[in-house]
Write a protein that holds these residues in place. Structure first.
Motif: not given
Lengths: 281, 281
Positions: B210-220, B241-244
């Protein structure tokens, strides 16, 4: 499981000798590159007729066939792929068929991909991607007669993005692809079913991999359309017995001509490539 | 190309908000785990009926659906997959569908896989494997409305075999998965279509990504059957923003029950998971 064919590694050793060939014919059927009468057929039928003609024409000069599944899947032609492999097994039983699929997923999903490759398509071997580690490869190895060909060093421009990075292994630095070769040779290949994909773009790297993996078979794409140096590739890749490699050529053979004599042209290209390989080895 | 749907990243942002959900429902249809009436049907029909029931039941609680292609391909059920995606698009147009395929091949072959994912199956996004580098990912990006979700850190035991190795980048040492995150964020994502797969097994690593990619969506993946810690995963993965994130759950939802009330049980499991995610976030 549900096959009466010898195991892949034995098939390959037999084919190298009885066929006197180290050539793997890659089957990547692209409808836009086919002769006119085939281009006008439904994809499913064109793919089978094209593949069948290529297989029959090049069988005298090949140690293996390697259909690429993406070309079939893109056009709803899985049935043609299945029929093609069955046809090859029936008419050219001494030539192993490698399904080029490069799958990679967690164990439970890999088990489904193994069903796809070995039970549905009845391939003798499959290509797989190592990025997700050993449990993503293990389900294929459960099919003890089948070959599992792991991507190590690929011939495309982006191959270096990850594979050429230096990784730190117990204080020693080595490129990632060499670590993959180590992992497969020393850990993943306990059952002797593994082989590696090593591209022809960098013959020196093929030599590094050969030194790591001993006699393990190498599938070497990148000759022909991709421009690899055949003499340097053979010098680097052959094992001590003058075999150990499958030199893959796809486009340079299957699209040697796009007129009605395409099969004859493919046969000639395959024959010339095999003669050239045998002259240089 | 041949789609009238909004682009994937916009679809996802809309779904996060209008659905008030960060849950991705993974659709891995395993005939042996289905209720008796479905188990007795031909696979093709069982997969569609099962998938349709799951989609309708869980749609109120999901921000995305993620069918896994291997489960379909193993059983000659590609047509069911195609119908299922079309069904979802028709009846739940606001929910993006991710084709979990994890493909990876040289550019010319990747172009065929992109046809498979986006033209044949009409998925809104596809998962891909980074081992072969940028030119193996580029053909998917040519479909400017589609999402390309790159494997970064996977949740399976073998995920560490390669992804956790330290690589040397300009004299700095970092785990391979972090370099993949850097590559995607800083180079491969020029068009803003990319997302990453980061498993829930290691929340600290999600934080690094998360710290590397900023706002990019993550599929977890890795919550539920795979045992990841939901609270720690959310704390690590949410953007400012509490999403992502798309928190994927497959087996815990789709096999919540294997009796005739499986769809109702799936709805309840999806609802409870979404409520739990929203409580913890």
């Amino acid at each position: 499981m549900n096959t009466t064919r010898p195991n892949f590694i034995d098939q390959l050793h037999n084919a190298w000798h009885t066929q006197n060939s180290l050539l793997c014919v890659g089957i990547d059927p692209d409808i836009t590159k086919m002769p006119a009468p085939l281009r006008d057929m439904p994809a499913e039928r064109a793919f089978f007729e094209f593949g069948q003609a290529i297989i029959d024409a090049t069988a005298p000069y090949a140690c293996s066939f390697k259909p690429q599944i993406a070309y079939f899947s893109a056009h709803h032609a899985e049935d043609a792929l299945q029929e093609l492999i069955a046809y090859s097994h029936k008419h050219h039983p001494h030539i192993p068929v490698i399904l080029d699929a490069k799958r990679g997923d967690i164990g439970s999903t890999a088990a489904q991909y193994a069903i796809e490759a070995f039970e549905r398509f009845k391939a003798d071997a499959v290509t797989v991607n190592p990025y997700m580690g050993f449990d993503s490869v293990e389900p294929y190895l459960a099919y003890s007669d089948k070959g599992v060909i792991v991507l190590c060093r690929t011939s495309n421009p982006g191959g270096s993005d990850l594979q050429f990075l230096n990784v730190d292994i117990n204080g020693q630095s080595k490129p990632l692809y060499q670590h993959v070769a180590h992992l497969v040779a020393n850990q993943w290949n306990a059952t002797g079913q593994c082989a590696l994909v090593v591209g022809a773009t960098f013959p020196n790297e093929i030599k590094q991999v050969r030194d790591i993996v001993g006699d393990m078979p190498l599938l070497i794409p990148g000759i022909g359309a991709q421009g690899g140096d055949l003499a340097a590739t053979l010098a680097a890749g052959l094992n001590a017995r003058g075999t150990g490699v499958m030199i893959n050529s796809s486009r340079a053979i299957i699209y040697a001509s796009n007129d009605e004599h395409f099969a004859q042209a493919a046969a000639q290209a395959a024959q010339e490539t095999t003669i050239e390989i045998n002259r240089l080895k």
